[in-house]
Write a protein that holds these residues in place. Structure first.
Motif, short mmCIF file in Angstrom:
data_model
loop_
_atom_site.label_atom_id
_atom_site.label_comp_id
_atom_site.label_asym_id
_atom_site.label_seq_id
_atom_site.Cartn_x
_atom_site.Cartn_y
_atom_site.Cartn_z
N GLU A 37 -1.07 53.42 -10.65
CA GLU A 37 -1.52 52.78 -11.89
C GLU A 37 -2.17 53.82 -12.78
O GLU A 37 -3.07 54.54 -12.36
CB GLU A 37 -2.53 51.64 -11.60
N ASN B 55 -1.42 49.61 -18.15
CA ASN B 55 -2.16 48.45 -18.66
C ASN B 55 -1.87 48.26 -20.14
O ASN B 55 -1.97 49.20 -20.93
CB ASN B 55 -3.67 48.67 -18.47
N GLU C 288 1.22 46.03 -16.96
CA GLU C 288 0.16 45.17 -16.43
C GLU C 288 -0.50 44.42 -17.59
O GLU C 288 -1.06 45.03 -18.49
CB GLU C 288 -0.90 46.00 -15.68
N ASP D 246 -2.42 41.10 -14.10
CA ASP D 246 -3.62 41.82 -13.65
C ASP D 246 -4.82 40.87 -13.55
O ASP D 246 -4.87 39.84 -14.22
CB ASP D 246 -3.92 42.92 -14.69
N LYS E 77 -1.77 40.64 -9.24
CA LYS E 77 -2.85 41.48 -8.74
C LYS E 77 -4.10 40.66 -8.50
O LYS E 77 -4.71 40.14 -9.44
CB LYS E 77 -3.15 42.62 -9.75
#
Ligand code: C2E
Ligand code: MG
Ligand code: MG
Ligand code: MG
Length: 289
Positions: free
Chosen positions: A59, A119, A151, A181, A202
Motif C-alpha cells: 500500500e 488511497n 482504496e 478501506d 479492509k
C-alpha cells in the motif's frame, strides 16, 4: 490576507464556497507550495497472504518532508487538502508516482508481480476525470491495470446516486481492482456492497487493536469476514501489531495481513532490501478463536 475561499465539496452533490479559518488557509498554501517543491514522497507497506505467507502487494502511503518540521503524516494534511480541493492535484501526484514506481519494479522477481494499492479520497471522485486520469497514468507508466488497487472508504458509496459506482465499474472493466478501506467504521449502510465491483474489504485497525481479548471486536470481524466472503471479497486485516492478533485474524478467515508486525511502510529502496532479506514465506498459525 485570507480572502481566498476554498471550494468545499459537500457529501451531497453540490459544491459550495466556504471560508476556511486563517490557520487552515495558511496551512493549505504550505501544502500547495510543498507540492510544487517536491516535498512529498511515498512509502510502501507490505501486505502478505495469510495462507502462503507470501507478499501479495504494497500500500502506497504519502509523507511530507517538511523543510523545518521534518516528516509530517497524512493525518495532519489530507483533511485540509480535501477542504481546499488540493486533494485533486495531490491525488494525481500520488497516483502517477505509485504507478511509475510499481512499473519500475518490473524486473524485480518479487515486486515485479505485486499489486500496488493507492488511497483515493472520495472527493477525488467529484473531480469528474478520475477514471480518465487513472487510465492515462496506466498507459503512460506501462503498469498493467491488474496490478493497481484503488482504496476508497465507504463514504464514497453511501448516498451515491450511482455515479461513483459506475466509475468503479469502468475501472473494473479496464482491469483495475477496488478495495473498501477502513471497513466497518463509517456507516452501517451495506447495500452498496452488492452494487460495486469490489475485490477487497479492509478490516479497520480499530477492530484489530482490540484483539485478541475483546470478544465483541472479534464478533464484528467475524461478521465482516462472512459478509465479505459471501460477496466474493477478499479480506485484508490492517494494523496487525502482534502474533496473537495475527493468529486470531487468520483463524477468523482473513486472507491478507498488513501491519507493523510484518513491516512498517518503507521507502522504495528500503522495501526492495526488505523483500531481498525475506528468506522464506512467513508462517502464521491460527489460534483457537
Ligand atoms: P489507511 O489508508 O487506512 O492506511 C493505513 C494506516 O495505518 C497508515 O497510516 C499506516 O502507516 C498505518 N498502519 C499500518 N499498520 C499499522 C500498525 O500495525 N499499527 C499502527 N499503529 N498503524 C499502522 P498513515 O500512513 O499515517 O496514513 C493514515 C491515513 O492517511 C491512511 O489510512 C489514509 O486514509 C490517508 N492517506 C495516506 N496516504 C494517502 C494518499 O496518498 N492519499 C489519500 N487520499 N489518503 C492517504
Ligand atoms: Mg488505505
Ligand atoms: Mg485503512
Ligand atoms: Mg484510515
Amino acid at each position: 490576507i485570507y480572502t481566498m475561499t476554498a471550494t468545499y465539496y459537500r457529501k451531497g452533490q453540490t459544491s459550495e464556497q466556504v471560508v476556511l479559518p486563517a490557520a487552515d488557509m495558511d496551512f493549505a498554501s504550505q501544502v500547495e507550495t510543498a507540492l510544487e517543491q517536491h516535498q512529498f514522497f511515498l512509502v510502501y507497506q507490505p501486505q502478505l497472504d495469510f495462507n502462503s505467507g507470501r507478499l501479495k502487494g504494497v500500500e502506497a502511503l504519502i509523507r511530507w518532508r517538511h523543510p523545518e518540521k521534518g516528516i509530517i503524516s497524512p493525518d495532519k494534511f489530507i483533511r485540509v487538502a480535501e477542504l481546499t480541493g488540493l486533494i485533486v492535484p495531490l491525488g494525481k501526484w500520488v497516483m502517477r508516482t505509485a504507478c511509475a514506481q510499481a512499473a519500475q519494479w518490473r524486473d524485480d522477481p518479487v515486486l515485479g508481480q505485486m499489486e500496488v494499492s493507492v488511497n483515493v479520497s472520495a472527493l477525488q471522485l467529484k473531480s469528474g476525470t478520475l477514471v480518465e486520469d487513472i487510465l492515462h497514468v496506466l498507459e503512460e507508466t506501462g503498469l498493467p491495470p491488474h496490478r493497481l488497487v484503488i482504496e476508497l472508504t465507504e463514504s464514497a458509496f453511501v448516498q451515491d446516486d450511482g455515479h461513483n459506482a459506475s466509475m468503479m465499474h469502468r475501472l473494473k472493466e479496464a482491469g483495475v481492482k477496488l478495495a473498501i478501506d477502513d471497513f466497518g467504521t463509517g456507516y452501517s449502510c451495506l447495500s452498496y456492497l452488492r452494487d460495486i465491483p469490489g475485490d477487497y474489504l479492509k478490516v479497520d485497525r480499530s477492530f484489530v487493536m482490540e484483539l485478541p481479548g475483546h470478544n465483541k471486536a472479534g464478533a464484528v470481524i467475524q461478521a465482516i469476514v462472512s459478509l465479505g466472503k459471501s460477496l466474493d471479497y477478499r479480506i485484508i486485516a490492517e494494523g496487525i501489531e502482534n502474533e496473537a492478533q495475527a493468529s486470531f485474524l487468520k483463524q477468523l478467515g482473513c486472507d491478507i495481513a498488513q501491519g507493523f508486525l510484518f513491516a512498517k511502510p518503507l521507502e522504495a529502496d528500503a522495501l526492495q532490501r526488505w523483500v531481498a532479506e525475506q528468506q522464506q514465506p512467513l508462517s502464521i498459525k491460527s489460534s483457537a478463536a
